[in-house]
Scaffold this active site. Structure first.
Site, PDB file in Angstrom:
ATOM      1  N   ASN A 203      39.101  16.457  32.291  1.00 31.33           N
ATOM      2  CA  ASN A 203      39.885  16.952  33.383  1.00 31.33           C
ATOM      3  C   ASN A 203      39.054  17.794  34.265  1.00 31.33           C
ATOM      4  O   ASN A 203      38.707  18.860  33.636  1.00 31.33           O
ATOM      5  CB  ASN A 203      41.127  17.613  32.641  1.00 31.33           C
ATOM      6  CG  ASN A 203      42.103  18.013  33.926  1.00 31.33           C
ATOM      7  OD1 ASN A 203      41.927  19.142  34.396  1.00 31.33           O
ATOM      8  ND2 ASN A 203      43.092  17.571  34.021  1.00 31.33           N
TER       9      ASN A 203
ATOM     10  N   SER B 195      43.865  13.556  35.560  1.00 32.01           N
ATOM     11  CA  SER B 195      44.518  14.567  36.363  1.00 32.01           C
ATOM     12  C   SER B 195      45.887  14.827  35.752  1.00 32.01           C
ATOM     13  O   SER B 195      46.864  14.089  35.538  1.00 32.01           O
ATOM     14  CB  SER B 195      44.740  14.284  37.681  1.00 32.01           C
ATOM     15  OG  SER B 195      45.472  15.317  38.458  1.00 32.01           O
ATOM     16  N   GLU B 196      46.541  16.245  35.788  1.00 28.86           N
ATOM     17  CA  GLU B 196      47.621  16.522  35.065  1.00 28.86           C
ATOM     18  C   GLU B 196      49.174  15.799  35.545  1.00 28.86           C
ATOM     19  O   GLU B 196      49.937  15.906  35.184  1.00 28.86           O
ATOM     20  CB  GLU B 196      48.050  18.049  35.205  1.00 28.86           C
ATOM     21  CG  GLU B 196      46.888  18.947  34.592  1.00 28.86           C
ATOM     22  CD  GLU B 196      45.865  19.127  35.763  1.00 28.86           C
ATOM     23  OE1 GLU B 196      45.979  20.724  36.079  1.00 28.86           O
ATOM     24  OE2 GLU B 196      45.121  18.490  36.092  1.00 28.86           O
ATOM     25  N   ASN B 197      48.723  15.386  36.971  1.00 25.49           N
ATOM     26  CA  ASN B 197      49.996  14.751  37.686  1.00 25.49           C
ATOM     27  C   ASN B 197      50.220  13.309  37.384  1.00 25.49           C
ATOM     28  O   ASN B 197      50.877  12.720  37.772  1.00 25.49           O
ATOM     29  CB  ASN B 197      49.874  14.893  39.189  1.00 25.49           C
ATOM     30  CG  ASN B 197      48.626  14.309  39.887  1.00 25.49           C
ATOM     31  OD1 ASN B 197      47.457  14.394  39.078  1.00 25.49           O
ATOM     32  ND2 ASN B 197      48.945  13.792  40.835  1.00 25.49           N
ATOM     33  N   GLY B 198      49.225  12.697  36.385  1.00 27.29           N
ATOM     34  CA  GLY B 198      49.536  11.441  35.840  1.00 27.29           C
ATOM     35  C   GLY B 198      48.457  10.476  36.433  1.00 27.29           C
ATOM     36  O   GLY B 198      49.153   9.215  36.657  1.00 27.29           O
TER      37      GLY B 198
END
Length: 217
Positions: free
Chosen positions: A26, A49-52
């Site tokens: 990440n 990425s944390e948003n998918g």
């Protein structure tokens, strides 16, 4: 070392050397996202990425920009063959399940023992921005930080003890700066197996040429 390189380019290029084939990584908002442009050719690294998103590629050229394809920092990105989109809850499940080999984050301060402060300066007019950093700080198998060593006033951002609100305790294992690369342990910060005390970091004059030689660039 290429004298024409900017401080940021030097930090990014050095941090990218940590990438290994098959790693899941990440890249935090800001400077760390630039590491995506330095994945060695032929190496398979899965950037998350944390948003998918999983399988992020280099930043797009102007004609490649797709407004619907963005990272957690709302920057346009590309997706490599085999990449995937999914719910952000699944993205955080990957993080909290310790499926990331490492995360690369930015920071306002890092302590010599690896404490991380990167979401708020504590100033009254500052806008807090926690994002996914707290999850990454404890969920990734390793946490690396990229930042310039000195702030605008010339003070070290590698400190004995963080004065800004903490993101995580003793979570950062390596710090990449424009002047040196540091390993952070419970016993303090080291470079080339030399002890760096908080006094040496914060109060004494820094030998810039010597520290730059420790960037391994």
């Amino acid at each position: 070392m290429d004298p024409s390189e900017s401080k940021r380019e030097r930090i990014v290029r050095r941090a990218a050397l940590e990438l290994k084939d098959g790693f899941y990584v990440n890249l935090g908002i800001g400077l760390p996202t630039l590491v995506a442009n330095h994945v060695p050719s032929g190496m398979e690294v899965w950037l998350q990425s944390e948003n998918g998103l999983l399988g992020i590629g280099p930043f797009p050229t102007e004609d490649q920009v797709d407004a619907d394809m963005i990272n957690a920092g709302k920057e346009p990105v590309t997706l490599l063959t085999g990449g995937a989109f999914f719910h952000h809850a699944d993205a955080f499940g990957m993080i909290r399940g310790r499926h990331l080999d490492f995360a690369v984050l930015g920071a306002f301060q890092v302590s010599v023992t690896g404490d991380l402060a990167n979401w708020h300066t504590g100033a009254a007019d500052a806008i807090p921005a926690v994002g996914g950093a707290m999850d990454l700080a404890i969920g990734a198998k390793q946490v690396f930080v990229m930042m310039e060593l000195l702030d605008k006033s010339g003070k070290s951002k590698l400190v004995e003890r963080c004065t800004y609100p903490l993101t995580g305790l003793a979570c950062v294992s390596r710090l990449y700066t424009d002047l040196a690369v540091f390993d952070l342990t419970p016993d303090g910060a080291t470079y080339y197996n030399n002890k760096v005390s908080s006094t040496a970091i914060t109060d004494l004059e820094i030998d810039y040429n010597f520290l730059q030689s420790l960037t391994f660039c």
